[in-house]
Design an enzyme around this catalytic site. Structure first.
Site, PDB file in Angstrom:
ATOM      1  N   ASP A 167       0.859  -1.181   0.000  1.00  0.00           N
ATOM      2  CA  ASP A 167       0.000   0.000   0.000  1.00  0.00           C
ATOM      3  C   ASP A 167       0.900   1.238   0.000  1.00  0.00           C
ATOM      4  O   ASP A 167       2.067   1.164   0.395  1.00  0.00           O
ATOM      5  CB  ASP A 167      -0.856   0.046   1.278  1.00  0.00           C
ATOM      6  N   ARG A 189      -1.174  -0.385  -8.420  1.00  0.00           N
ATOM      7  CA  ARG A 189      -2.547  -0.018  -8.041  1.00  0.00           C
ATOM      8  C   ARG A 189      -2.648   1.514  -8.107  1.00  0.00           C
ATOM      9  O   ARG A 189      -1.847   2.221  -7.490  1.00  0.00           O
ATOM     10  CB  ARG A 189      -2.858  -0.466  -6.621  1.00  0.00           C
ATOM     11  N   GLU A 191     -14.219   9.997   5.526  1.00  0.00           N
ATOM     12  CA  GLU A 191     -14.319  10.143   4.079  1.00  0.00           C
ATOM     13  C   GLU A 191     -15.761  10.273   3.644  1.00  0.00           C
ATOM     14  O   GLU A 191     -16.061  10.797   2.593  1.00  0.00           O
ATOM     15  CB  GLU A 191     -13.783   8.855   3.444  1.00  0.00           C
TER      16      GLU A 191
HETATM   17  C1  LIG Z   1      -8.772  -1.138  -3.330  1.00  0.00           C
HETATM   18  C2  LIG Z   1      -8.339   0.176  -2.819  1.00  0.00           C
HETATM   19  C3  LIG Z   1      -7.059   0.334  -2.318  1.00  0.00           C
HETATM   20  C4  LIG Z   1      -6.615   1.568  -1.860  1.00  0.00           C
HETATM   21  N1  LIG Z   1      -5.308   1.712  -1.450  1.00  0.00           N
HETATM   22  C5  LIG Z   1      -4.875   2.936  -1.096  1.00  0.00           C
HETATM   23  C6  LIG Z   1      -3.504   3.165  -0.793  1.00  0.00           C
HETATM   24  O1  LIG Z   1      -2.661   2.269  -0.867  1.00  0.00           O
HETATM   25  N2  LIG Z   1      -3.134   4.415  -0.407  1.00  0.00           N
HETATM   26  C7  LIG Z   1      -4.045   5.450  -0.340  1.00  0.00           C
HETATM   27  O2  LIG Z   1      -3.641   6.571  -0.007  1.00  0.00           O
HETATM   28  N3  LIG Z   1      -5.339   5.251  -0.621  1.00  0.00           N
HETATM   29  C8  LIG Z   1      -5.774   4.035  -0.995  1.00  0.00           C
HETATM   30  N4  LIG Z   1      -7.082   3.847  -1.326  1.00  0.00           N
HETATM   31  C9  LIG Z   1      -8.056   4.855  -0.899  1.00  0.00           C
HETATM   32  C10 LIG Z   1      -8.405   5.827  -1.964  1.00  0.00           C
HETATM   33  O3  LIG Z   1      -7.333   6.672  -2.192  1.00  0.00           O
HETATM   34  C11 LIG Z   1      -9.623   6.522  -1.339  1.00  0.00           C
HETATM   35  O4  LIG Z   1     -10.668   5.578  -1.328  1.00  0.00           O
HETATM   36  C12 LIG Z   1     -10.032   7.779  -1.991  1.00  0.00           C
HETATM   37  O5  LIG Z   1     -10.189   8.789  -1.040  1.00  0.00           O
HETATM   38  C13 LIG Z   1     -11.430   7.660  -2.605  1.00  0.00           C
HETATM   39  O6  LIG Z   1     -11.272   7.503  -3.851  1.00  0.00           O
HETATM   40  P1  LIG Z   1     -12.444   7.204  -4.890  1.00  0.00           P
HETATM   41  O7  LIG Z   1     -11.652   6.893  -6.112  1.00  0.00           O
HETATM   42  O8  LIG Z   1     -13.422   6.241  -4.449  1.00  0.00           O
HETATM   43  O9  LIG Z   1     -13.181   8.610  -5.213  1.00  0.00           O
HETATM   44  P2  LIG Z   1     -14.076   9.585  -4.399  1.00  0.00           P
HETATM   45  O10 LIG Z   1     -14.333  10.723  -5.320  1.00  0.00           O
HETATM   46  O11 LIG Z   1     -13.528   9.885  -3.053  1.00  0.00           O
HETATM   47  O12 LIG Z   1     -15.411   8.774  -4.169  1.00  0.00           O
HETATM   48  C14 LIG Z   1     -16.245   8.357  -5.256  1.00  0.00           C
HETATM   49  C15 LIG Z   1     -17.584   7.891  -4.707  1.00  0.00           C
HETATM   50  O13 LIG Z   1     -17.384   6.786  -3.839  1.00  0.00           O
HETATM   51  C16 LIG Z   1     -17.914   7.069  -2.558  1.00  0.00           C
HETATM   52  N5  LIG Z   1     -16.976   6.639  -1.539  1.00  0.00           N
HETATM   53  C17 LIG Z   1     -15.635   6.751  -1.585  1.00  0.00           C
HETATM   54  N6  LIG Z   1     -15.085   6.261  -0.467  1.00  0.00           N
HETATM   55  C18 LIG Z   1     -16.134   5.855   0.298  1.00  0.00           C
HETATM   56  C19 LIG Z   1     -16.251   5.274   1.586  1.00  0.00           C
HETATM   57  N7  LIG Z   1     -15.182   4.999   2.321  1.00  0.00           N
HETATM   58  N8  LIG Z   1     -17.479   4.972   2.064  1.00  0.00           N
HETATM   59  C20 LIG Z   1     -18.580   5.216   1.340  1.00  0.00           C
HETATM   60  N9  LIG Z   1     -18.546   5.781   0.112  1.00  0.00           N
HETATM   61  C21 LIG Z   1     -17.347   6.095  -0.385  1.00  0.00           C
HETATM   62  C22 LIG Z   1     -18.022   8.577  -2.452  1.00  0.00           C
HETATM   63  O14 LIG Z   1     -19.064   8.950  -1.578  1.00  0.00           O
HETATM   64  C23 LIG Z   1     -18.281   8.969  -3.869  1.00  0.00           C
HETATM   65  O15 LIG Z   1     -19.652   8.920  -4.172  1.00  0.00           O
HETATM   66  C24 LIG Z   1      -7.515   2.652  -1.845  1.00  0.00           C
HETATM   67  C25 LIG Z   1      -8.813   2.519  -2.351  1.00  0.00           C
HETATM   68  C26 LIG Z   1      -9.219   1.320  -2.863  1.00  0.00           C
HETATM   69  C27 LIG Z   1     -10.570   1.227  -3.472  1.00  0.00           C
END
Ligand SMILES: Cc1cc2nc3c(=O)[nH]c(=O)nc-3n(C[C@H](O)[C@H](O)[C@H](O)COP(=O)(O)OP(=O)(O)OC[C@H]3O[C@@H](n4cnc5c(N)ncnc54)[C@H](O)[C@@H]3O)c2cc1C
Length: 303
Positions: free
Chosen positions: A126, A176, A284
């Site tokens: 990660d 990723r 978030e």
């Molecule tokens: C498989 C995976 C691995 C990841 N690994 C890392 C990593 O190694 N390092 C790192 O910094 N980040 C990591 N992330 C986190 C990622 O950076 C965050 O999830 C980011 O803030 C949200 O990105 P998003 O692309 O969903 O877009 P956003 O624009 O934040 O969200 C898009 C939509 O999804 C919904 N949503 C997003 N997150 C949530 C939630 N937690 N609960 C409910 N609804 C939600 C929002 O409400 C919105 O409608 C990872 C995420 C995923 C999916």
């Protein structure tokens, strides 16, 4: 609801009883034990999804803690292998010692990667907050020289990522792509939603165009749509990429990607140290945090 109200809700979270946070946050965490995690992976497999297991644990300050985490990963890897499930592991570099000493992290990760390799399993590092960006990339590249099935994550909000990707492409790394979850200063990170989305699309496109495997980790429809357009333009088969989503977030999007024939992996965190991870998820998404606060105050469900 207004952003001001959402900020207030998030600010109130530390006052909420842990038991209540646990109940609401349980959708994001598979449970406390390896058996809980494997049961979740099995349920996801029945839906057609793959998984990656993350053992929760952050802010490690003692070498023994990192070795305990390493041993938990070794047990998880063996258990996944003997279950026959399509799953791998994701490791936070600071949980295995990166903040203490990079050579300690390398030693622990080498043990984890060696065990995974003995089962033909992939290991993902990660990406954490910016003090660890460079050391995490170096760790991943060093491991990759010995273990082909190692990958890393890269964050679209960091301005440096487009350039960092060159090194990862040169190593043919499985990367990723995520937007990034930590709070970073504007000097180093894009802040506008549209800019971060553009960066995400550009990174995925650069990686796929270079012939490398991309793990597209997002719940944002716009990012998914742009990735699908890139995949279509490059005429890539489903063996060249996968989508990734967090446990508990947007099962409808998950279903639609699986139904369309894309490979999809769910990030499944588990372990005793669930509180920090859960509150980060709640921060978030203040609309969920709002339900927690209302329940704490004895109010009914939010409208
Ligand atoms: C498989 C995976 C691995 C990841 N690994 C890392 C990593 O190694 N390092 C790192 O910094 N980040 C990591 N992330 C986190 C990622 O950076 C965050 O999830 C980011 O803030 C949200 O990105 P998003 O692309 O969903 O877009 P956003 O624009 O934040 O969200 C898009 C939509 O999804 C919904 N949503 C997003 N997150 C949530 C939630 N937690 N609960 C409910 N609804 C939600 C929002 O409400 C919105 O409608 C990872 C995420 C995923 C999916």
């Amino acid at each position: 609801m207004t952003p001001l109200f959402d900020r207030l809700v998030v600010g109130t979270l530390p006052l909420v009883p842990r038991a209540l946070v646990k109940r609401v946050a349980s959708r994001y965490v598979a449970g406390e034990t390896l058996d809980d995690a494997l049961a979740t992976v099995r349920a996801l497999a029945a839906e057609g999804a793959m998984a990656t297991l993350d053992i929760l644990g952050e802010s490690v300050t003692r070498e023994e803690q990192t070795e305990a985490t390493r041993d938990q990963y070794l047990r998880a890897i063996d258990a996944i292998a003997s279950s026959g499930l399509d799953a791998n592991v994701s490791v936070k570099p600071t949980a295995v010692g990166l903040a203490i000493d990079p050579t300690l992290a390398l030693r622990n990760c080498t043990d984890i990667c060696a065990r995974a390799a003995s089962h033909g399993m992939f290991v993902r590092l990660d990406m954490e907050d910016s003090p660890y960006t460079e050391s995490t990339l170096r760790l991943a590249l060093e491991l990759k020289a010995t273990f082909p099935a190692v990958g890393v994550a890269i964050q679209a909000y960091l301005k440096r990522s487009l350039h960092d990707l060159d090194r990862l492409i040169a190593a043919r790394m499985n990367v990723r792509f995520c937007k990034g979850i930590y709070v970073e200063p504007r000097t180093i990170a894009w802040k506008e939603h549209a800019t971060v989305n553009d960066s995400f699309g550009a990174l995925v496109e650069k990686h796929l165009s270079a012939g490398c495997y991309a793990s597209i980790a997002t719940h944002d429809e716009a990012c998914v749509q742009r990735a699908l357009a890139t995949i279509d333009r490059l005429s890539l088969g489903p063996d060249r990429y996968e989508f990734q989503m967090l446990l508990g977030v947007d099962p409808v999007l998950r279903r639609s990607l699986l139904d369309a024939g894309h490979r999809l992996r769910v990030y499944v965190p588990f372990g005793g140290d669930w509180y920090a991870y859960s509150t980060r998820r709640l921060k978030e998404n203040p609309s969920i945090a709002r339900h927690v606060i209302r329940a704490t105050l004895g109010l009914g469900p939010a409208a």
